[in-house]
Write a protein that holds these residues in place. Sequence first.
Motif, PDB file in Angstrom:
ATOM      1  N   GLU A   1      97.423  41.123  40.051  1.00  0.00           N
ATOM      2  CA  GLU A   1      96.766  42.003  39.072  1.00  0.00           C
ATOM      3  C   GLU A   1      97.428  43.374  39.116  1.00  0.00           C
ATOM      4  O   GLU A   1      97.756  43.863  40.202  1.00  0.00           O
TER       5      GLU A   1
ATOM      6  N   THR B   1      89.432  45.107  47.722  1.00  0.00           N
ATOM      7  CA  THR B   1      89.517  46.360  46.991  1.00  0.00           C
ATOM      8  C   THR B   1      88.213  47.168  47.109  1.00  0.00           C
ATOM      9  O   THR B   1      87.268  46.759  47.788  1.00  0.00           O
TER      10      THR B   1
ATOM     11  N   TYR C   1      96.074  37.824  48.527  1.00  0.00           N
ATOM     12  CA  TYR C   1      94.836  38.396  47.991  1.00  0.00           C
ATOM     13  C   TYR C   1      94.542  39.681  48.753  1.00  0.00           C
ATOM     14  O   TYR C   1      94.953  39.826  49.918  1.00  0.00           O
TER      15      TYR C   1
ATOM     16  N   GLU D   1      88.011  34.479  46.836  1.00  0.00           N
ATOM     17  CA  GLU D   1      87.771  35.348  45.671  1.00  0.00           C
ATOM     18  C   GLU D   1      86.387  35.126  45.036  1.00  0.00           C
ATOM     19  O   GLU D   1      85.636  36.078  44.878  1.00  0.00           O
TER      20      GLU D   1
ATOM     21  N   LEU E   1      97.284  47.276  41.875  1.00  0.00           N
ATOM     22  CA  LEU E   1      96.706  47.058  43.206  1.00  0.00           C
ATOM     23  C   LEU E   1      97.669  47.404  44.351  1.00  0.00           C
ATOM     24  O   LEU E   1      97.393  47.099  45.505  1.00  0.00           O
TER      25      LEU E   1
ATOM     26  N   GLY F   1      93.061  31.366  47.510  1.00  0.00           N
ATOM     27  CA  GLY F   1      92.117  31.845  46.500  1.00  0.00           C
ATOM     28  C   GLY F   1      90.669  31.474  46.708  1.00  0.00           C
ATOM     29  O   GLY F   1      89.814  31.854  45.921  1.00  0.00           O
TER      30      GLY F   1
ATOM     31  N   GLU G   1      82.645  41.055  44.065  1.00  0.00           N
ATOM     32  CA  GLU G   1      83.881  40.863  43.290  1.00  0.00           C
ATOM     33  C   GLU G   1      84.976  41.838  43.712  1.00  0.00           C
ATOM     34  O   GLU G   1      85.674  42.426  42.886  1.00  0.00           O
TER      35      GLU G   1
ATOM     36  N   TRP H   1      96.122  49.296  47.222  1.00  0.00           N
ATOM     37  CA  TRP H   1      95.175  48.467  47.987  1.00  0.00           C
ATOM     38  C   TRP H   1      95.918  47.474  48.866  1.00  0.00           C
ATOM     39  O   TRP H   1      95.502  47.177  49.979  1.00  0.00           O
TER      40      TRP H   1
ATOM     41  N   LYS I   1      90.805  40.435  45.042  1.00  0.00           N
ATOM     42  CA  LYS I   1      91.657  40.210  43.861  1.00  0.00           C
ATOM     43  C   LYS I   1      93.027  39.709  44.298  1.00  0.00           C
ATOM     44  O   LYS I   1      93.509  40.076  45.378  1.00  0.00           O
ATOM     45  N   PRO I   2      93.679  38.932  43.425  1.00  0.00           N
ATOM     46  CA  PRO I   2      95.077  38.572  43.714  1.00  0.00           C
ATOM     47  C   PRO I   2      95.970  39.791  43.468  1.00  0.00           C
ATOM     48  O   PRO I   2      95.705  40.560  42.545  1.00  0.00           O
ATOM     49  N   ASP I   3      96.972  39.976  44.288  1.00  0.00           N
ATOM     50  CA  ASP I   3      97.810  41.172  44.133  1.00  0.00           C
ATOM     51  C   ASP I   3      98.725  41.101  42.914  1.00  0.00           C
ATOM     52  O   ASP I   3      99.496  42.023  42.649  1.00  0.00           O
TER      53      ASP I   3
END
Length: 111
Positions: A60, A6, A3, A47, A63, A44, A53, A66, A56-58
Motif C-alpha cells: 500500500e 500501523t 505486512y 490482517e 507506508l 496475510g 484494522e 511504518w 497493512k501490506p507494505d
Amino acid sequence: MTYVVTENCIKCKYTDCVEVCPVDCFYEGENFLVINPDECIDCGVCEPECPAEAIKPDTEPGLEDWLKLNADLSVSWPNITRKRDAPPDAKEWDGKPGKLPLLSQEPGEGD
Ligand code: SF4
Ligand code: SF4
C-alpha cells in the motif's frame, strides 16, 4: 513484501493478531506491536484478525515510514505469541487520528 503494523494499533493493542501468525514474528512494545519484516512470510492471515484494522501490506502506498519503524523496533522488543487483554481504554483510542506522538519506544512484557 511484508505486512506492517500501523498507527491505529497505538494504545489499542488488542493482540488478536499474534496467535494466528505461523512464524511468530510479532514483537511487543508498551502500547504498540510491530512485525519483523525479515521474518514475516507475507501470508496475510493477521490482517483480517486486527479489530483496529492496523495491519497493512507494505505494497500500500505511503507506508515506508511504518515499515522502517516496524523493522527498527522489532529487533529491540520482546516476542509475543499469546493474546493478552487489551488496555482498558483501548476502545476509546480505536480510530483516533494523530496517535503517532503517543507511540512509546519502551518494550512490552512479551510472552
Ligand atoms: S490486533 Fe491490531 S491493534 Fe491489536 S495488537 Fe495486533 S495490530 Fe495492534
Ligand atoms: S502476514 Fe503472516 S507471517 Fe506476516 S505477520 Fe501476518 S501472520 Fe505473521
